[in-house]
Design an enzyme around this catalytic site. Sequence first.
Site, PDB file in Angstrom:
ATOM      1  N   LYS A  83       3.715   4.371  -9.942  1.00 47.23           N
ATOM      2  CA  LYS A  83       3.351   3.258 -10.817  1.00 47.23           C
ATOM      3  C   LYS A  83       3.243   3.790 -12.232  1.00 47.23           C
ATOM      4  O   LYS A  83       2.560   4.792 -12.486  1.00 47.23           O
ATOM      5  CB  LYS A  83       1.994   2.723 -10.353  1.00 47.23           C
ATOM      6  CG  LYS A  83       1.960   1.242 -10.188  1.00 47.23           C
ATOM      7  CD  LYS A  83       0.656   0.847  -9.572  1.00 47.23           C
ATOM      8  CE  LYS A  83       0.416  -0.610  -9.717  1.00 47.23           C
ATOM      9  NZ  LYS A  83      -0.903  -0.976  -9.237  1.00 47.23           N
TER      10      LYS A  83
HETATM   11  C1  E4P Z   1      -1.483  -4.359  -8.969  1.00 49.52           C
HETATM   12  O1  E4P Z   1      -0.738  -3.501  -8.581  1.00 49.52           O
HETATM   13  C2  E4P Z   1      -2.866  -4.156  -9.388  1.00 49.52           C
HETATM   14  O2  E4P Z   1      -3.427  -3.142  -8.582  1.00 49.52           O
HETATM   15  C3  E4P Z   1      -3.726  -5.369  -9.186  1.00 49.52           C
HETATM   16  O3  E4P Z   1      -3.009  -6.440  -8.643  1.00 49.52           O
HETATM   17  C4  E4P Z   1      -4.605  -5.711 -10.325  1.00 49.52           C
HETATM   18  O4  E4P Z   1      -5.388  -6.816  -9.985  1.00 49.52           O
HETATM   19  P1  E4P Z   1      -6.673  -7.255 -10.803  1.00 49.52           P
HETATM   20  O5  E4P Z   1      -6.233  -7.874 -12.082  1.00 49.52           O
HETATM   21  O6  E4P Z   1      -7.370  -8.237  -9.910  1.00 49.52           O
HETATM   22  O7  E4P Z   1      -7.482  -5.998 -11.033  1.00 49.52           O
END
Ligand code: E4P
Length: 214
Positions: A83
Amino acid sequence: MKIFIDTADVELIREHAEIGIIDGVTTNPSLIAKTGRKFEEVVREICDIVDGPISAEAVSPNAPEMIVEARELAKIHPNVVVKIPMTAQGLKTVKVVSAEGIKTNVTLCFSSPQALLAAKAGATYISPFVGRLDDISAQGMGLIEEMMEIYDNYDFETQVLVASIRNPLHFIEAAQMGAHVATVPPNVLSQLLKHPLTDIGIEKFMADWEKVPS
Ligand code: E4P
């Protein structure tokens, strides 16, 4: 639409994987921190549970370090997807490591131009954060609509991974729009599974079953 689970909690991952509804997993530094465990140990354990793409986030600020980090993360397991934040340094990293066959998930995407640039850099996945857009009174799902249209126009291979999902409506709309993947937190997955009429129906069938002569 593929379903990823958005958590680093291995017990919750195991529980949902056993139901058979999980195609992959996304984590981020905040989710890893919540576990109180070491990053690499958690990622390895997740890879043992789910046989699918597992996103693990690089945290280096600049491309040279991020490239080294991405290569190290990719060595943990063949299913690891690195990521990478949606920044200039991140895109430089994506360009280099995707040419080496490393899978990437460009994260923290909040606009369609960002999505277009990530696709051109060769990202495997792009993660638009719909819930965080809704939080600032922008239309999170509107972004998905725009992105799907742009990606379709040019036949990009990059998959749209709808992230920051906060409720079942986000999930349903993602599927209606033809998003490739939705990453869903465990609490929303439970909401997706349940329907009060299913519970009432089971209760009634079981009560009537008692009346059937044996
Ligand atoms: C995606 O890969 C992220 O880990 C996640 O969806 C972030 O979500 P949030 O905005 O609820 O923290």
